[in-house]
Design a protein around this motif. Structure first.
Motif, short mmCIF file in Angstrom:
data_model
loop_
_atom_site.label_atom_id
_atom_site.label_comp_id
_atom_site.label_asym_id
_atom_site.label_seq_id
_atom_site.Cartn_x
_atom_site.Cartn_y
_atom_site.Cartn_z
N MET A 1 66.13 32.59 21.95
CA MET A 1 65.08 33.61 21.97
C MET A 1 65.00 34.29 23.33
N ARG A 2 65.04 33.48 24.38
CA ARG A 2 65.02 34.07 25.73
C ARG A 2 66.19 35.02 25.92
N LYS A 3 67.36 34.61 25.45
CA LYS A 3 68.54 35.46 25.63
C LYS A 3 68.40 36.75 24.84
N ALA A 4 67.88 36.65 23.63
CA ALA A 4 67.72 37.85 22.80
C ALA A 4 66.75 38.82 23.48
N ALA A 5 65.66 38.28 24.04
CA ALA A 5 64.67 39.12 24.70
C ALA A 5 65.28 39.78 25.94
N ALA A 6 66.02 38.99 26.72
CA ALA A 6 66.60 39.50 27.97
C ALA A 6 67.60 40.63 27.69
N LEU A 7 68.33 40.51 26.58
CA LEU A 7 69.33 41.54 26.24
C LEU A 7 68.69 42.91 26.08
N ALA A 8 67.40 42.93 25.73
CA ALA A 8 66.73 44.21 25.51
C ALA A 8 65.71 44.50 26.61
N GLY A 9 65.77 43.75 27.71
CA GLY A 9 64.92 44.05 28.86
C GLY A 9 63.50 43.55 28.76
N GLU B 1 64.14 48.82 17.63
CA GLU B 1 64.74 47.84 18.55
C GLU B 1 64.16 46.44 18.29
N LEU B 2 62.85 46.39 18.05
CA LEU B 2 62.21 45.09 17.82
C LEU B 2 62.64 44.47 16.50
N ILE B 3 62.70 45.29 15.48
CA ILE B 3 63.10 44.78 14.17
C ILE B 3 64.54 44.26 14.24
N LEU B 4 65.39 45.02 14.91
CA LEU B 4 66.79 44.62 15.02
C LEU B 4 66.94 43.36 15.87
N LEU B 5 66.13 43.27 16.91
CA LEU B 5 66.18 42.08 17.77
C LEU B 5 65.83 40.83 16.97
N ALA B 6 64.77 40.92 16.20
CA ALA B 6 64.33 39.77 15.40
C ALA B 6 65.38 39.44 14.34
N PHE B 7 65.91 40.46 13.71
CA PHE B 7 66.90 40.25 12.65
C PHE B 7 68.16 39.59 13.21
N ARG B 8 68.66 40.15 14.32
CA ARG B 8 69.90 39.63 14.92
C ARG B 8 69.70 38.18 15.36
N LEU B 9 68.56 37.91 15.98
CA LEU B 9 68.27 36.55 16.44
C LEU B 9 68.30 35.55 15.28
N LEU B 10 67.59 35.87 14.22
CA LEU B 10 67.50 34.93 13.10
C LEU B 10 68.86 34.77 12.42
N LYS B 11 69.59 35.85 12.34
CA LYS B 11 70.94 35.81 11.77
C LYS B 11 71.83 34.89 12.60
N GLU B 12 71.75 35.08 13.94
CA GLU B 12 72.59 34.27 14.82
C GLU B 12 72.21 32.79 14.76
#
Ligand code: ATP
Ligand code: MG
Length: 423
Positions: free
Chosen positions: A27-35, A143-154
Protein backbone atom coordinates in the motif's frame (compact mmCIF):
# COMPACT_ATOMS: atom_id res chain seq x y z
CA UNK A 1 -14.10 -11.49 30.69
CA UNK A 2 -10.60 -10.38 31.61
CA UNK A 3 -9.04 -12.46 28.84
CA UNK A 4 -11.63 -11.73 26.22
CA UNK A 5 -11.26 -8.83 23.79
CA UNK A 6 -14.33 -6.58 23.44
CA UNK A 7 -16.91 -7.72 20.89
CA UNK A 8 -16.09 -6.79 17.33
CA UNK A 9 -12.35 -6.35 17.93
CA UNK A 10 -9.55 -8.62 16.81
CA UNK A 11 -5.93 -9.06 17.79
CA UNK A 12 -3.21 -9.33 15.20
CA UNK A 13 -0.95 -11.95 16.73
CA UNK A 14 2.85 -12.04 16.40
CA UNK A 15 2.49 -15.13 14.21
CA UNK A 16 0.27 -13.33 11.70
CA UNK A 17 1.44 -9.72 11.74
CA UNK A 18 3.73 -10.41 8.74
CA UNK A 19 0.56 -10.65 6.65
CA UNK A 20 -0.44 -7.14 7.65
CA UNK A 21 3.06 -5.84 7.08
CA UNK A 22 3.07 -7.38 3.62
CA UNK A 23 -0.06 -5.60 2.45
CA UNK A 24 0.90 -2.38 4.24
CA UNK A 25 4.19 -2.40 2.39
CA UNK A 26 2.39 -2.78 -0.95
CA UNK A 27 0.00 0.00 0.00
CA UNK A 28 2.80 2.41 0.88
CA UNK A 29 4.49 1.67 -2.42
CA UNK A 30 1.29 2.16 -4.39
CA UNK A 31 0.70 5.51 -2.68
CA UNK A 32 4.29 6.65 -3.21
CA UNK A 33 4.12 5.85 -6.93
CA UNK A 34 1.45 8.51 -7.29
CA UNK A 35 3.02 11.08 -4.96
CA UNK A 36 0.89 10.48 -1.86
CA UNK A 37 2.72 10.96 1.45
CA UNK A 38 1.67 9.65 4.82
CA UNK A 39 -0.31 11.70 7.31
CA UNK A 40 -0.91 10.53 10.88
CA UNK A 41 -3.75 12.09 12.79
CA UNK A 42 -5.08 11.32 16.28
CA UNK A 43 -7.32 8.37 16.98
CA UNK A 44 -9.91 10.72 18.50
CA UNK A 45 -11.26 14.10 17.49
CA UNK A 46 -13.92 16.51 18.73
CA UNK A 47 -17.33 14.96 18.12
CA UNK A 48 -18.40 18.11 16.30
CA UNK A 49 -15.93 17.41 13.48
CA UNK A 50 -17.73 14.21 12.52
CA UNK A 51 -21.22 15.55 13.10
CA UNK A 52 -20.46 18.38 10.70
CA UNK A 53 -18.06 16.59 8.39
CA UNK A 54 -19.58 13.15 7.97
CA UNK A 55 -23.11 14.47 8.29
CA UNK A 56 -25.61 13.99 11.06
CA UNK A 57 -28.12 12.13 8.91
CA UNK A 58 -25.66 9.32 8.25
CA UNK A 59 -25.77 5.90 9.91
CA UNK A 60 -22.25 6.52 11.11
CA UNK A 61 -23.11 9.64 13.07
CA UNK A 62 -26.57 8.55 14.14
CA UNK A 63 -25.80 5.05 15.30
CA UNK A 64 -22.22 3.97 15.01
CA UNK A 65 -19.95 6.44 16.81
CA UNK A 66 -17.95 5.76 19.93
CA UNK A 67 -18.53 9.04 21.70
CA UNK A 68 -17.71 9.95 25.29
CA UNK A 69 -17.15 12.91 27.60
CA UNK A 70 -13.52 13.25 28.61
CA UNK A 71 -12.49 14.40 32.06
CA UNK A 72 -12.51 18.01 30.84
CA UNK A 73 -16.14 17.59 29.76
CA UNK A 74 -15.39 17.70 26.05
CA UNK A 75 -17.32 15.46 23.73
CA UNK A 76 -14.77 13.21 22.08
CA UNK A 77 -15.28 10.60 19.37
CA UNK A 78 -13.04 7.77 18.24
CA UNK A 79 -12.47 8.13 14.49
CA UNK A 80 -15.37 6.53 12.61
CA UNK A 81 -13.69 7.27 9.25
CA UNK A 82 -10.46 8.81 8.06
CA UNK A 83 -11.36 11.77 5.87
CA UNK A 84 -12.65 14.27 8.43
CA UNK A 85 -9.44 14.04 10.49
CA UNK A 86 -7.31 14.44 7.37
CA UNK A 87 -9.27 17.56 6.36
CA UNK A 88 -9.01 18.95 9.87
CA UNK A 89 -5.22 18.57 9.89
CA UNK A 90 -4.98 19.98 6.35
CA UNK A 91 -6.81 23.09 7.54
CA UNK A 92 -5.16 23.40 10.92
CA UNK A 93 -1.69 23.42 9.34
CA UNK A 94 -2.68 25.64 6.39
CA UNK A 95 -1.47 23.06 3.92
CA UNK A 96 -3.67 24.71 1.30
CA UNK A 97 -1.07 27.51 1.16
CA UNK A 98 1.43 25.03 -0.38
CA UNK A 99 1.37 24.18 -4.07
CA UNK A 100 -1.70 22.09 -4.80
CA UNK A 101 -2.79 19.41 -5.07
CA UNK A 102 -1.89 18.20 -1.63
CA UNK A 103 -1.83 14.42 -1.66
CA UNK A 104 -1.79 12.38 1.51
CA UNK A 105 -2.51 8.85 2.69
CA UNK A 106 -3.13 7.21 5.99
CA UNK A 107 -2.42 3.59 6.71
CA UNK A 108 -3.42 1.12 9.35
CA UNK A 109 -5.57 3.83 10.91
CA UNK A 110 -7.93 2.26 13.45
CA UNK A 111 -11.55 3.11 12.70
CA UNK A 112 -14.30 2.60 15.29
CA UNK A 113 -17.93 1.93 14.48
CA UNK A 114 -20.55 0.49 16.74
CA UNK A 115 -21.91 -2.06 14.25
CA UNK A 116 -23.35 -5.55 14.61
CA UNK A 117 -20.18 -7.65 14.33
CA UNK A 118 -20.19 -10.26 11.57
CA UNK A 119 -17.85 -11.54 8.90
CA UNK A 120 -16.02 -8.55 7.41
CA UNK A 121 -17.69 -6.14 9.83
CA UNK A 122 -15.88 -5.22 13.01
CA UNK A 123 -16.20 -2.54 15.66
CA UNK A 124 -12.56 -1.68 15.27
CA UNK A 125 -11.17 -2.04 11.78
CA UNK A 126 -8.28 -0.49 9.89
CA UNK A 127 -8.17 1.49 6.71
CA UNK A 128 -5.74 2.55 4.04
CA UNK A 129 -7.03 5.87 2.75
CA UNK A 130 -5.92 8.50 0.27
CA UNK A 131 -6.98 12.11 0.00
CA UNK A 132 -6.15 14.55 -2.77
CA UNK A 133 -6.93 18.21 -2.00
CA UNK A 134 -7.19 21.00 -4.54
CA UNK A 135 -7.59 18.99 -7.75
CA UNK A 136 -10.93 19.54 -9.48
CA UNK A 137 -10.14 17.47 -12.58
CA UNK A 138 -11.54 14.01 -13.25
CA UNK A 139 -8.01 12.72 -13.78
CA UNK A 140 -7.58 12.91 -9.99
CA UNK A 141 -10.67 10.72 -9.49
CA UNK A 142 -9.41 8.31 -12.13
CA UNK A 143 -5.93 8.16 -10.62
CA UNK A 144 -7.39 7.04 -7.29
CA UNK A 145 -9.65 4.40 -8.79
CA UNK A 146 -6.77 3.03 -10.83
CA UNK A 147 -4.44 3.06 -7.85
CA UNK A 148 -6.88 1.02 -5.77
CA UNK A 149 -7.61 -1.35 -8.64
CA UNK A 150 -3.94 -1.94 -9.48
CA UNK A 151 -3.05 -2.48 -5.83
CA UNK A 152 -5.75 -5.07 -5.23
CA UNK A 153 -4.95 -6.81 -8.50
CA UNK A 154 -1.27 -6.97 -7.59
CA UNK A 155 -2.18 -8.47 -4.23
CA UNK A 156 -3.83 -11.24 -6.23
CA UNK A 157 -7.48 -10.37 -5.73
CA UNK A 158 -9.46 -11.34 -8.81
CA UNK A 159 -13.13 -10.98 -9.25
CA UNK A 160 -12.98 -7.25 -8.67
CA UNK A 161 -15.72 -5.10 -10.04
CA UNK A 162 -15.20 -1.36 -10.22
CA UNK A 163 -18.50 0.48 -9.77
CA UNK A 164 -18.70 4.17 -10.51
CA UNK A 165 -21.46 6.71 -10.35
CA UNK A 166 -21.96 10.45 -10.16
CA UNK A 167 -24.24 11.92 -7.56
CA UNK A 168 -24.03 15.45 -8.96
CA UNK A 169 -23.51 18.72 -7.16
CA UNK A 170 -25.62 21.17 -5.15
CA UNK A 171 -26.82 22.60 -8.44
CA UNK A 172 -28.30 19.45 -9.97
CA UNK A 173 -28.92 17.20 -7.01
CA UNK A 174 -31.94 18.98 -5.53
CA UNK A 175 -33.89 18.24 -8.70
CA UNK A 176 -32.94 14.60 -8.38
CA UNK A 177 -33.80 14.58 -4.67
CA UNK A 178 -37.27 15.75 -5.56
CA UNK A 179 -37.71 13.14 -8.30
CA UNK A 180 -36.45 10.38 -6.02
CA UNK A 181 -38.68 11.51 -3.20
CA UNK A 182 -41.66 11.46 -5.47
CA UNK A 183 -40.77 7.96 -6.62
CA UNK A 184 -40.30 6.72 -3.06
CA UNK A 185 -43.37 8.45 -1.65
CA UNK A 186 -45.70 5.66 -2.79
CA UNK A 187 -43.36 3.01 -1.44
CA UNK A 188 -42.46 4.30 2.00
CA UNK A 189 -44.68 1.75 3.74
CA UNK A 190 -42.68 -1.09 2.25
CA UNK A 191 -39.27 0.31 3.26
CA UNK A 192 -37.42 -0.76 6.42
CA UNK A 193 -37.64 1.41 9.52
CA UNK A 194 -34.24 2.99 8.85
CA UNK A 195 -35.23 3.86 5.31
CA UNK A 196 -38.51 5.43 6.43
CA UNK A 197 -36.32 7.76 8.42
CA UNK A 198 -33.88 8.21 5.51
CA UNK A 199 -36.79 9.04 3.23
CA UNK A 200 -37.50 12.05 5.40
CA UNK A 201 -33.97 13.19 6.04
CA UNK A 202 -31.92 12.11 3.03
CA UNK A 203 -33.74 10.03 0.40
CA UNK A 204 -30.54 9.34 -1.56
CA UNK A 205 -29.44 7.14 1.28
CA UNK A 206 -32.32 4.71 0.66
CA UNK A 207 -30.49 3.61 -2.51
CA UNK A 208 -27.61 2.48 -0.30
CA UNK A 209 -29.68 0.23 2.00
CA UNK A 210 -28.47 -3.33 2.07
CA UNK A 211 -31.83 -4.89 2.96
CA UNK A 212 -33.16 -6.96 0.05
CA UNK A 213 -36.69 -5.55 0.52
CA UNK A 214 -35.47 -1.99 0.10
CA UNK A 215 -33.20 -2.93 -2.79
CA UNK A 216 -36.23 -4.38 -4.53
CA UNK A 217 -38.21 -1.19 -4.00
CA UNK A 218 -35.52 1.07 -5.49
CA UNK A 219 -34.89 -1.15 -8.50
CA UNK A 220 -36.67 1.20 -10.90
CA UNK A 221 -35.88 4.46 -9.13
CA UNK A 222 -34.88 7.40 -11.32
CA UNK A 223 -31.17 7.73 -11.90
CA UNK A 224 -29.08 10.74 -10.96
CA UNK A 225 -27.14 10.22 -14.17
CA UNK A 226 -30.13 11.37 -16.19
CA UNK A 227 -30.27 14.65 -14.31
CA UNK A 228 -26.65 15.75 -14.05
CA UNK A 229 -25.93 19.36 -14.95
CA UNK A 230 -23.60 19.99 -17.87
CA UNK A 231 -20.49 20.41 -15.73
CA UNK A 232 -21.14 17.27 -13.72
CA UNK A 233 -21.87 15.32 -16.88
CA UNK A 234 -18.65 16.50 -18.54
CA UNK A 235 -16.73 15.54 -15.39
CA UNK A 236 -18.23 12.06 -15.38
CA UNK A 237 -17.56 11.61 -19.10
CA UNK A 238 -13.93 12.53 -18.61
CA UNK A 239 -13.62 10.08 -15.75
CA UNK A 240 -14.99 7.30 -17.94
CA UNK A 241 -12.64 8.27 -20.76
CA UNK A 242 -9.66 8.02 -18.38
CA UNK A 243 -10.75 4.58 -17.19
CA UNK A 244 -11.40 3.45 -20.75
CA UNK A 245 -7.95 4.66 -21.72
CA UNK A 246 -6.40 2.67 -18.89
CA UNK A 247 -8.24 -0.40 -20.10
CA UNK A 248 -9.75 -1.41 -16.78
CA UNK A 249 -13.15 -3.00 -16.63
CA UNK A 250 -15.74 -0.95 -14.74
CA UNK A 251 -19.45 -0.53 -14.62
CA UNK A 252 -21.61 2.51 -14.18
CA UNK A 253 -23.85 1.68 -11.25
CA UNK A 254 -26.47 4.29 -10.36
CA UNK A 255 -27.17 2.51 -7.04
CA UNK A 256 -23.79 3.48 -5.61
CA UNK A 257 -24.33 6.59 -3.48
CA UNK A 258 -22.10 5.90 -0.44
CA UNK A 259 -23.09 6.32 3.15
CA UNK A 260 -21.50 9.68 3.90
CA UNK A 261 -22.99 13.09 3.32
CA UNK A 262 -19.97 14.83 1.95
CA UNK A 263 -19.74 13.28 -1.48
CA UNK A 264 -20.28 15.22 -4.73
CA UNK A 265 -19.97 14.02 -8.32
CA UNK A 266 -17.85 10.87 -8.46
CA UNK A 267 -18.55 8.03 -6.07
CA UNK A 268 -17.06 4.57 -6.50
CA UNK A 269 -16.78 1.18 -4.87
CA UNK A 270 -14.58 -1.80 -5.60
CA UNK A 271 -16.69 -4.84 -4.93
CA UNK A 272 -15.87 -8.54 -4.88
CA UNK A 273 -18.24 -11.44 -4.90
CA UNK A 274 -17.83 -13.84 -2.02
CA UNK A 275 -19.87 -16.93 -1.13
CA UNK A 276 -21.47 -14.81 1.61
CA UNK A 277 -22.54 -12.09 -0.82
CA UNK A 278 -20.95 -8.97 -2.24
CA UNK A 279 -18.27 -7.29 -0.23
CA UNK A 280 -17.08 -3.73 -0.74
CA UNK A 281 -13.37 -3.63 -0.15
CA UNK A 282 -12.80 -0.02 -1.17
CA UNK A 283 -15.08 2.98 -1.37
CA UNK A 284 -14.53 6.62 -2.12
CA UNK A 285 -15.40 9.64 -4.14
CA UNK A 286 -15.20 13.36 -4.56
CA UNK A 287 -16.07 15.77 -1.78
CA UNK A 288 -15.80 19.22 -3.24
CA UNK A 289 -17.50 21.07 -0.38
CA UNK A 290 -16.25 19.35 2.73
CA UNK A 291 -13.18 21.55 3.09
CA UNK A 292 -15.21 24.76 2.99
CA UNK A 293 -17.93 23.20 5.12
CA UNK A 294 -15.34 22.65 7.82
CA UNK A 295 -14.32 26.29 7.69
CA UNK A 296 -11.57 26.14 5.06
CA UNK A 297 -11.25 27.67 1.61
CA UNK A 298 -13.41 26.50 -1.26
CA UNK A 299 -11.24 23.60 -2.34
CA UNK A 300 -12.27 20.43 -4.15
CA UNK A 301 -11.06 17.06 -2.93
CA UNK A 302 -11.31 13.38 -3.71
CA UNK A 303 -10.33 10.25 -1.80
CA UNK A 304 -11.01 6.65 -0.86
CA UNK A 305 -10.85 4.25 2.06
CA UNK A 306 -9.92 0.59 1.86
CA UNK A 307 -10.48 -1.88 4.69
CA UNK A 308 -7.34 -3.82 5.59
CA UNK A 309 -9.26 -6.65 7.25
CA UNK A 310 -11.36 -7.06 4.13
CA UNK A 311 -8.30 -7.10 1.88
CA UNK A 312 -6.79 -9.89 3.99
CA UNK A 313 -10.10 -11.74 4.09
CA UNK A 314 -10.34 -11.69 0.30
CA UNK A 315 -6.73 -12.80 -0.08
CA UNK A 316 -7.48 -15.71 2.25
CA UNK A 317 -10.61 -16.59 0.35
CA UNK A 318 -8.64 -16.70 -2.88
CA UNK A 319 -5.92 -18.86 -1.31
CA UNK A 320 -3.19 -16.28 -1.85
CA UNK A 321 -0.04 -17.23 0.05
CA UNK A 322 1.75 -14.34 1.70
CA UNK A 323 5.46 -15.20 2.09
CA UNK A 324 6.28 -15.79 5.75
CA UNK A 325 9.66 -14.30 6.66
CA UNK A 326 12.14 -16.39 8.64
CA UNK A 327 12.08 -15.61 12.33
CA UNK A 328 15.81 -16.29 12.65
CA UNK A 329 18.48 -16.95 10.14
CA UNK A 330 20.78 -18.59 12.65
CA UNK A 331 19.90 -20.45 15.81
CA UNK A 332 22.86 -20.88 18.14
CA UNK A 333 23.00 -24.14 20.07
CA UNK A 334 25.49 -24.80 22.87
CA UNK A 335 26.57 -27.10 25.68
CA UNK A 336 25.47 -25.64 29.00
CA UNK A 337 28.89 -24.36 30.15
CA UNK A 338 29.25 -22.38 26.88
CA UNK A 339 26.25 -20.15 27.42
CA UNK A 340 28.43 -17.02 27.68
CA UNK A 341 30.15 -17.85 24.38
CA UNK A 342 26.81 -18.54 22.74
CA UNK A 343 25.45 -15.23 23.96
CA UNK A 344 28.43 -13.33 22.56
CA UNK A 345 28.06 -15.14 19.22
CA UNK A 346 24.36 -14.24 19.02
CA UNK A 347 25.22 -10.62 19.69
CA UNK A 348 27.97 -10.56 17.07
CA UNK A 349 25.59 -12.07 14.48
CA UNK A 350 22.96 -9.47 15.30
CA UNK A 351 25.57 -6.73 15.08
CA UNK A 352 26.35 -8.00 11.60
CA UNK A 353 22.66 -7.72 10.68
CA UNK A 354 21.84 -11.41 10.90
CA UNK A 355 18.70 -12.39 12.82
CA UNK A 356 19.85 -14.85 15.47
CA UNK A 357 18.86 -16.33 18.80
CA UNK A 358 19.78 -19.01 21.33
CA UNK A 359 18.08 -20.98 24.03
CA UNK A 360 17.14 -18.95 27.09
CA UNK A 361 15.31 -21.73 28.93
CA UNK A 362 18.01 -24.22 29.98
CA UNK A 363 17.19 -26.86 27.34
CA UNK A 364 19.50 -29.80 26.61
CA UNK A 365 21.48 -29.64 23.36
CA UNK A 366 19.09 -32.11 21.79
CA UNK A 367 16.05 -30.09 22.83
CA UNK A 368 17.73 -26.95 21.52
CA UNK A 369 18.01 -28.51 18.07
CA UNK A 370 14.40 -29.54 18.19
CA UNK A 371 13.44 -26.01 19.10
CA UNK A 372 15.71 -24.58 16.37
CA UNK A 373 13.89 -26.77 13.84
CA UNK A 374 10.55 -25.48 15.03
CA UNK A 375 11.63 -21.87 14.54
CA UNK A 376 12.42 -22.70 10.92
CA UNK A 377 15.89 -21.12 11.14
CA UNK A 378 17.79 -22.12 7.99
CA UNK A 379 21.14 -22.26 9.85
CA UNK A 380 22.35 -23.54 13.21
CA UNK A 381 25.61 -22.54 14.86
CA UNK A 382 26.84 -24.93 17.50
CA UNK A 383 29.38 -24.38 20.25
CA UNK A 384 30.23 -27.77 21.77
CA UNK A 385 33.26 -28.82 23.81
CA UNK A 386 35.64 -28.95 20.88
CA UNK A 387 34.51 -25.66 19.35
CA UNK A 388 34.81 -23.94 22.71
CA UNK A 389 38.35 -25.23 23.13
CA UNK A 390 39.36 -24.03 19.64
CA UNK A 391 37.44 -20.75 19.55
CA UNK A 392 35.38 -22.03 16.63
CA UNK A 393 31.73 -22.62 15.81
CA UNK A 394 30.09 -25.34 13.71
CA UNK A 395 27.70 -23.85 11.16
CA UNK A 396 25.10 -26.04 9.56
CA UNK A 397 22.67 -25.45 6.74
CA UNK A 398 19.55 -27.09 8.17
CA UNK A 399 18.15 -27.89 4.72
CA UNK A 400 21.18 -29.22 2.83
CA UNK A 401 22.89 -30.44 6.05
CA UNK A 402 26.15 -28.92 4.80
CA UNK A 403 28.51 -28.16 7.72
CA UNK A 404 31.47 -25.82 8.16
CA UNK A 405 33.58 -25.23 11.25
CA UNK A 406 35.10 -21.74 11.30
CA UNK A 407 36.65 -19.32 13.84
CA UNK A 408 33.90 -17.53 15.78
CA UNK A 409 34.99 -14.20 14.30
CA UNK A 410 34.17 -15.48 10.80
CA UNK A 411 30.71 -16.82 11.65
CA UNK A 412 28.62 -14.02 10.15
CA UNK A 413 30.63 -13.84 6.94
CA UNK A 414 30.53 -17.62 6.50
CA UNK A 415 26.77 -17.76 7.01
CA UNK A 416 26.40 -15.18 4.26
CA UNK A 417 28.61 -17.21 1.92
CA UNK A 418 26.82 -20.47 2.68
CA UNK A 419 23.51 -18.76 2.02
CA UNK A 420 24.68 -17.41 -1.32
CA UNK A 421 26.05 -20.79 -2.34
CA UNK A 422 22.79 -22.50 -1.46
CA UNK A 423 20.70 -20.05 -3.48
P1 ATP B 1 -20.33 -0.95 4.23
O1 ATP B 1 -21.23 -0.49 3.10
O2 ATP B 1 -19.77 -2.32 4.02
O3 ATP B 1 -20.93 -0.70 5.58
P2 ATP B 1 -19.13 1.58 4.36
O4 ATP B 1 -19.71 2.27 3.17
O5 ATP B 1 -19.68 1.84 5.69
O6 ATP B 1 -19.08 0.01 4.11
P3 ATP B 1 -16.73 3.10 4.20
O7 ATP B 1 -17.15 4.07 5.20
O8 ATP B 1 -16.68 3.45 2.79
O9 ATP B 1 -17.56 1.75 4.37
O10 ATP B 1 -15.30 2.52 4.61
C1 ATP B 1 -14.31 2.17 3.64
C2 ATP B 1 -13.94 0.71 3.72
O11 ATP B 1 -13.67 0.33 5.05
C3 ATP B 1 -15.05 -0.25 3.30
O12 ATP B 1 -15.07 -0.39 1.92
C4 ATP B 1 -14.60 -1.51 3.98
O13 ATP B 1 -13.56 -2.15 3.27
C5 ATP B 1 -14.05 -1.02 5.28
N1 ATP B 1 -15.04 -1.11 6.38
C6 ATP B 1 -16.05 -0.26 6.64
N2 ATP B 1 -16.73 -0.61 7.75
C7 ATP B 1 -16.09 -1.73 8.21
C8 ATP B 1 -16.29 -2.57 9.35
N3 ATP B 1 -17.25 -2.34 10.22
N4 ATP B 1 -15.45 -3.62 9.51
C9 ATP B 1 -14.45 -3.87 8.63
N5 ATP B 1 -14.21 -3.11 7.55
C10 ATP B 1 -15.02 -2.05 7.34
MG1 MG C 1 -21.07 0.89 6.93
Amino acid sequence: MLTQAPRGTRDVLPTESYRWQFIEDRMRKAAALAGYREVRTPVFEHTELFARGVGDTTDIVQKEMYTFQDKGNRSITLKPEGTAGAVRSFLESNLYADPLPCKMYYLDAPIFRYEAPQSGRLREHHQFGLECFGAPGATADAELILLAFRLLKELGIRNLSVNINSIGCPECRPKYHAALKEYLAGRVDRLCEDCKNRFERNPLRVLDCKKPGCQQEVKDAPSMLDMLCDDCRAHFEELKACLDGAGIPYQVNPRIVRGLDYYTRTVFELITETPAGNLTVCGGGRYDHLVSQLGGPDLPAVGFGMGLERVLMLMDAEGIQIPRPDLYEVFVTYMGENRGRAFRLVESLRNAGIAADMDHCGRSLKAQFKYANKTGAPFSATIGEEEAANGTVKLKNMNTKEEKTVPVAEAAETVRKMREEAE
